[in-house]
Design an enzyme around this catalytic site. Sequence first.
Site, short mmCIF file in Angstrom:
data_model
loop_
_atom_site.label_atom_id
_atom_site.label_comp_id
_atom_site.label_asym_id
_atom_site.label_seq_id
_atom_site.Cartn_x
_atom_site.Cartn_y
_atom_site.Cartn_z
N GLY A 21 0.81 -1.22 0.00
CA GLY A 21 0.00 0.00 0.00
C GLY A 21 0.84 1.25 0.00
N SER A 156 -4.62 -0.77 14.18
CA SER A 156 -5.35 0.47 14.42
C SER A 156 -5.83 0.51 15.86
CB SER A 156 -6.56 0.56 13.47
OG SER A 156 -7.43 1.60 13.86
N TYR A 181 -14.28 -4.06 10.63
CA TYR A 181 -12.97 -3.39 10.59
C TYR A 181 -12.21 -3.64 11.89
CZ TYR A 181 -9.41 0.23 10.33
OH TYR A 181 -8.20 0.90 10.31
#
Length: 316
Positions: A21, A156, A181
Amino acid sequence: MAGWNASDIPDQSGRTAVVTGANSGIGYVTARELARRGARVVLACRSEERGSRALARLRSEVPGVEAEFSRLDLGDLSSVREFAASYERDAGQRPGDGGLDLLINNAGVMALPYRQTVDGFETQFGVNHLGHFALTGLLLPLLLRTPGARIVTVSSAMHAVANIDIGDLNSERGYRRWIAYGRSKTANLLFVHELARRLAAAGCDVVAAAAHPGYASTNLQAAAPRMEGRKGAERVMRIGNGLVAQSADAGALPTLFAATAPGVRPDSFTGPRILGWRGAPARSWRAGWTRDDVAAGRLWEASEGLTGVEYGALKG
């Protein structure tokens, strides 16, 4: 690590880093800063157009950089295998031992509407966890033969939203985008936890660590509204990024610290110092369930079964 910033990155000359990414956001910044310290960087990105554009930008910002783009779609296990095979083949043709010093598992998707990967997995779980699980396993032989190698997986603070459901990894019993998520980000931390344990048990010196960017302004937040054509929501996300988020440059610092700072411990979790939101890298809080040995082992076994990638050197 008080006040640690990009100028503190040690010399990376002679080292090679794969950054997933890396076409934008903290992935691009991570690749750029490693390159500035002398690393050879591989921009592993899904889009050839965006990856090639990022490579051109990198070469303009870091003259003389040794860098390349290589296509990698983490939502397609055949692409993951092709990338790993191509990297190993090319590495064998380079001078030296052809190993890999840094693997930065950075790419990810966030709070998307329900979708499935090419292989039929819920997209957030498939891309954020399974794709990186497979990639790491396939590149592991190169990492194991490289002294001082590190694997950094970007999770995260939103992992705290939800633990994994080992009986419903693909959200087949119901899909809530933020829960999915959170589960994928918990999976990242459980993966690092189990990987670090197995590396230690095998007597390997590869360091597996995790990091998170806090709230950093990237394209990630607006991706879901854009996919759904919700222009108002996309605009709100971009305004919010401008008002309260830290920059992508700042958001990349925890990843860069975990990848390069001396003394980084296996299974550590680095994030921004101020409330896990912004600031210099520091040890980050993590939910207790991300250190659950039983859950980590069960997720590992499930991931091997789902991806078909087994970590032969780290059995047990």
